[in-house]
Design a protein around this motif. Structure first.
Motif, PDB file in Angstrom:
ATOM      1  N   LYS B 259       0.827  -1.202   0.000  1.00 16.01           N
ATOM      2  CA  LYS B 259       0.000   0.000   0.000  1.00 16.01           C
ATOM      3  C   LYS B 259       0.859   1.250   0.000  1.00 16.01           C
ATOM      4  O   LYS B 259       1.100   1.856   1.041  1.00 16.01           O
ATOM      5  N   VAL B 263       1.880   9.199   4.744  1.00 14.23           N
ATOM      6  CA  VAL B 263       1.291   9.184   6.086  1.00 14.23           C
ATOM      7  C   VAL B 263       1.946  10.244   6.959  1.00 14.23           C
ATOM      8  O   VAL B 263       3.136  10.545   6.809  1.00 14.23           O
ATOM      9  N   LEU B 265       3.118  11.173  10.640  1.00 13.08           N
ATOM     10  CA  LEU B 265       3.482  10.509  11.889  1.00 13.08           C
ATOM     11  C   LEU B 265       4.470  11.390  12.653  1.00 13.08           C
ATOM     12  O   LEU B 265       5.088  12.287  12.070  1.00 13.08           O
ATOM     13  N   GLU B 273       8.446   0.028  10.940  1.00 14.65           N
ATOM     14  CA  GLU B 273       7.061   0.368  11.263  1.00 14.65           C
ATOM     15  C   GLU B 273       6.341   0.943  10.046  1.00 14.65           C
ATOM     16  O   GLU B 273       5.178   0.633   9.785  1.00 14.65           O
ATOM     17  N   LEU B 274       7.043   1.811   9.335  1.00 19.73           N
ATOM     18  CA  LEU B 274       6.427   2.424   8.157  1.00 19.73           C
ATOM     19  C   LEU B 274       5.998   1.368   7.153  1.00 19.73           C
ATOM     20  O   LEU B 274       4.887   1.401   6.632  1.00 19.73           O
ATOM     21  N   GLU B 277       3.422  -1.396   9.214  1.00 23.23           N
ATOM     22  CA  GLU B 277       2.171  -0.912   9.807  1.00 23.23           C
ATOM     23  C   GLU B 277       1.456   0.122   8.954  1.00 23.23           C
ATOM     24  O   GLU B 277       0.275   0.363   9.120  1.00 23.23           O
ATOM     25  N   HIS B 278       2.180   0.779   8.064  1.00 26.78           N
ATOM     26  CA  HIS B 278       1.536   1.862   7.307  1.00 26.78           C
ATOM     27  C   HIS B 278       1.535   1.635   5.801  1.00 26.78           C
ATOM     28  O   HIS B 278       0.967   2.425   5.069  1.00 26.78           O
ATOM     29  N   ALA B 279       2.215   0.607   5.342  1.00 24.83           N
ATOM     30  CA  ALA B 279       2.244   0.379   3.897  1.00 24.83           C
ATOM     31  C   ALA B 279       1.891  -1.066   3.547  1.00 24.83           C
ATOM     32  O   ALA B 279       2.140  -1.522   2.429  1.00 24.83           O
TER      33      ALA B 279
END
Lengths: 157, 445
Positions: B259, B263, B265, B273-274, B277-279
């Protein structure tokens, strides 16, 4: 007969009050002429230089730096299609997209199709990496495009 | 740590987020009103106290930069908004401009009040056509509503914003290259000093700030410098020169992830984490081989370095050039670093302005060496040549005027050092990965 129409001249003059110095209108003037005429000829450069009150060589010096404005040996087609080749697009098929379009349209990067409808270009990062591969059609970006999407957007098979 | 509330991207999903009406309904231009009630020096101090560091790549403290302007200058003083976002992998400024242009315009107006400027030039890369149209409409709305022009909000404050479009050249994002380009010249960066704050655009004192930086200014005025400093990472006690990495940051994530996106943050999130958890993790169930931490000029993190915090110090500790634009590009374990590095070098060679010989020649030779390796004719000593060329170009060795060259050298240094095995294996196998697409482009202008 001048190359720049009165309407183009008016649009260039309208830029003057925005800047303390007319030379700063070089890029805006080049964009106006290039959008309209699909090239910037030596005559056009001379006429811009008269409006801006600087030497034509100064305009040409700036213009040639950008590798963006076309001279009369390679005028632009009706649409200019830029395909991004930088890292995020390369990792997701940008270069293959460029190659496929090139073969399909029989036009190499930097060239214009024989019917004059499309100029194909490679682009460095278009800043739409979340939608790789992406293209720019004139100055409108389209993301996550397939070969078929591009054909539909540009209206060329 | 208190729960994090995004501010920069808070409005982008709302309907008509780019319109003045919705911006004002959400409390927009209250920060400007507050700023105009304060003496300019107090606004500057507030931004200085927040330790807002420039978001465009260099991380220089914005408020401190403003204090470099000469005192009691008769004017004009100019603000240049650097919207030439061109670092590969970076797209957060585009999102800010397309979806919340008034947040930026408000930040510009606050900054202009602080630095006593009545004219801002927004230098926008040509490729951002949609940003241009959105900003043009937003600026017109502001003139009609008395938020630009004379006596803004009934105060003794005048401001005009001029939208200026570039012509597809990466170097225009270098602040003095930008100034030269705006003046109508080739975008050759200037030798500094004098710095733009002393002698910049049209030889007048000038401040150049990035889009995201100016958007942060709007929120600092609204919420205060202590709020800003409650987010992110405090200074490293072992590094007396560290000013900390405060505030929210827009991270761009692209490449081989499920994804890709942008973002917001707190500064200091890790690369891992990026990605996870975010991609949505690395695509196709693969693993990451390399991660660009902040645009390609910052170099690469290896798979062992993914817990590096992406604040202003983290990437440097892992041997990268810095945080850069915080644009994270993920390369999966099925991809050869030879091909990735070639892409980086070709970009830099294409975008070198040609003014300084080590950069013009160095970027071209590094690209040629990689072309030769990718054509199956590489030699092991090519790797040392690449390292040697990379080590001789840039501000750090002192051979060039601007930092483009350092950014061209860093991915080479990192790649050869951290992924040498990829290169050796490639050369030893006599592989060839030049694609026909690349052959096509090689002959093009």
């Amino acid at each position: 007969m001048p190359v720049l129409s009165e309407q183009i001249r008016e649009r260039i003059r309208a830029e003057f009050p925005k800047y303390p110095d007319r030379r700063a209108v070089t890029l805006p003037a080049l964009h106006i002429v290039h959008d309209e005429l699909r090239q910037v000829s030596p005559e056009a450069i001379r006429e811009i230089s008269e409006l801006l009150e600087i030497h034509p060589a100064e305009i040409h010096d700036t213009m040639s730096f950008y590798n963006f404005f076309r001279e009369p040996d390679r005028p632009l087609g009706k649409r200019r299609v830029w395909v991004c080749r930088s890292i995020s697009c390369m990792l997701r098929g940008g270069e293959e997209l460029l190659e496929n379009l090139s073969h399909k349209w029989h036009v190499g990067p930097g060239q214009t199709s024989s019917d004059g409808s499309v100029s194909l270009e490679y682009a460095e990062c278009l800043g739409a990496c979340e939608g790789a591969p992406c293209i720019l059609v004139d100055d409108e970006c389209h993301m996550n495009v397939s070969e078929e999407d591009v054909e539909r957007i540009v209206g060329k098979q | 740590m208190p729960s994090f509330e995004p501010v920069l991207l808070a409005r982008i999903a709302k309907p008509n987020s780019a319109k003045l009406e919705t911006y004002r309904a959400d409390g927009g231009y209250k920060a400007l009103e507050k700023a105009l009630g304060m003496p300019p020096a107090d606004v500057t101090n507030m931004v200085k106290d927040s330790v807002l560091r420039g978001r465009g790549g260099a991380g220089f403290p914005a408020g401190l930069k403003w204090t470099f302007l000469p005192k009691d200058h008769p004017g004009p003083i100019y603000l240049c908004v650097n919207a030439d976002e061109s670092e590969p992998g970076t797209f957060n400024n585009r999102i800010l401009m397309e979806l919340d242009p008034h947040q930026l315009i408000e930040g510009i107006a606050i900054a202009c009040h602080a630095i006593k400027s009545e004219k801002a030039f927004l230098y926008l890369r040509y490729e951002y056509g949609r940003s241009y149209r959105v900003l043009d409409a937003a600026i017109k709305e502001c003139y009609a509503a008395g938020l630009l022009g004379k006596n803004i909000l009934g105060k003794e404050f005048n401001l005009d914003i001029v939208l200026h479009r570039g012509a597809a050249a990466y170097i225009c994002g270098e602040e003095t290259g930008l100034i030269e380009s705006l003046e109508g010249k080739r975008a050759w960066p200037r030798i500094k000093p004098p710095f733009p704050a002393i002698e910049g655009l049209f030889r007048k004192p000038t401040i150049v700030n990035n889009v995201e930086t100016l958007c942060c200014v709007t929120h600092i005025l609204n919420r205060g410098s202590e709020w800003f400093k409650s987010i992110g990472v405090p200074p490293d006690p072992n590094n007396p020169r560290d000013m900390g990495s405060y505030g929210p940051k827009l991270y761009c994530i692209s490449g081989h992830v499920n994804k890709p996106g942008c973002v917001e943050l707190p500064l200091g999130v890790t690369a891992r984490e990026l990605i996870d958890e975010h991609a949505g993790g690395v695509w196709k169930g693969r693993k990451a081989k390399a991660v660009v931490p902040g645009g390609i000029s910052m170099g690469f993190l290896s798979a062992d370095e993914l817990d590096t915090p992406l604040d202003f110090n983290g990437p440097g500790k892992a041997g990268c050039l810095g945080l850069g634009t915080a644009a994270v590009v993920v390369v999966d374990d099925q991809t050869s670093m030879v091909d990735v590095l070639y892409n980086c070098c070709r970009f830099m060679s294409h975008e070198s302005c040609g003014q300084c010989t080590p950069c013009r020649e160095g970027t071209a030779w590094m690209t040629k060496i990689l072309e030769r390796i990718r054509a199956g004719h590489g030699k092991m000593e090519d790797l040392d040549t690449l390292t040697e060329v990379a080590g001789s170009m840039g501000i750090i060795p002192g051979t060039t005027i601007c930092g483009l060259s350092d950014g061209a050298a860093w991915p080479v240094k990192n790649a050869i050092k951290k992924f040498r095995g990829d290169f050796e294996e490639y050369i030893a196998s006599g592989r060839r990965s030049v694609t026909s697409a690349q052959e096509l482009m090689a002959g093009a202008h």
